[in-house]
Design a protein around this motif. Structure first.
Motif, PDB file in Angstrom:
ATOM      1  N   HIS A 118       7.906  -5.942  11.002  1.00  0.00           N
ATOM      2  CA  HIS A 118       6.939  -6.290  12.050  1.00  0.00           C
ATOM      3  C   HIS A 118       7.079  -7.772  12.389  1.00  0.00           C
ATOM      4  O   HIS A 118       7.080  -8.612  11.494  1.00  0.00           O
ATOM      5  CB  HIS A 118       5.511  -5.983  11.585  1.00  0.00           C
ATOM      6  N   LYS A 128       8.631  -3.993  21.380  1.00  0.00           N
ATOM      7  CA  LYS A 128       8.405  -2.723  20.679  1.00  0.00           C
ATOM      8  C   LYS A 128       8.009  -1.691  21.720  1.00  0.00           C
ATOM      9  O   LYS A 128       7.077  -1.910  22.506  1.00  0.00           O
ATOM     10  CB  LYS A 128       7.321  -2.879  19.631  1.00  0.00           C
ATOM     11  N   ASP A 131       6.374   3.683  18.090  1.00  0.00           N
ATOM     12  CA  ASP A 131       6.279   3.924  16.656  1.00  0.00           C
ATOM     13  C   ASP A 131       6.698   5.375  16.457  1.00  0.00           C
ATOM     14  O   ASP A 131       6.408   6.221  17.302  1.00  0.00           O
ATOM     15  CB  ASP A 131       4.844   3.752  16.151  1.00  0.00           C
ATOM     16  N   GLN A 141       9.846   1.883  13.829  1.00  0.00           N
ATOM     17  CA  GLN A 141       9.548   1.278  15.123  1.00  0.00           C
ATOM     18  C   GLN A 141      10.829   1.221  15.951  1.00  0.00           C
ATOM     19  O   GLN A 141      11.904   0.997  15.417  1.00  0.00           O
ATOM     20  CB  GLN A 141       9.049  -0.153  14.961  1.00  0.00           C
TER      21      GLN A 141
END
Length: 147
Positions: A118, A128, A131, A141
């Motif tokens: 992250h 991003k 997920d 991710q």
């Protein structure tokens, strides 16, 4: 520090296999196996970072990542690894930039990457986009960068 592409048969190809087989990351053995069988498409690349003659990191620029089928994107930067003693020196960023330059050179407009980390790849300009439930390993991710 030098970042470069290596090809089968080159001296550093064998050194990279040895490095990836013994690195602390279990996915390194996957790279070693693929390199031993040379199972790469013509345009795919193994990118390494070296300090003098020592391999200190690697990544792969390739067609697919192991992600759920609904994320049928290409190409991917996969298997980004830097030896622990070289971390914090932005070596992964150097390898990723090298891969992105190559992707642009051969006509790609976007590149994808999967990770469990992250806040790391966002620093490099990735966004991003999803997920997902991991298929293999902890990566959960999906990231994209427009180049």
């Amino acid at each position: 520090m030098k970042v470069q592409v290596i090809n089968s048969g080159q001296y550093l190809w064998k050194k990279t296999i040895a490095f990836s087989e013994t690195c602390s990351w279990i996915s390194g053995t996957q790279l070693a196996e693929r390199m031993q069988s040379n199972s790469f498409a013509d345009w795919e690349r193994v990118i390494i970072a070296t300090d003098e003659d020592n391999v200190v990191g690697f990544c792969v620029f390739e067609g697919k990542g192991i992600v759920p089928p609904e994320y049928d994107f290409s190409p991917f930067i996969n298997l980004v690894f830097v030896d622990e003693s070289y971390r914090g020196k932005r070596i992964s960023e150097l390898m990723i930039r090298y891969a992105l330059d190559y992707a642009k050179e051969i006509g790609f407009k976007e590149v994808y990457l999967k990770s469990e980390h992250h806040g790391l790849y966002e620093k490099y300009g990735f966004e991003k986009i999803a997920d997902f439930e991991p298929i293999h390993g902890p990566a959960n991710q999906l990231f994209r960068i427009v180049i």
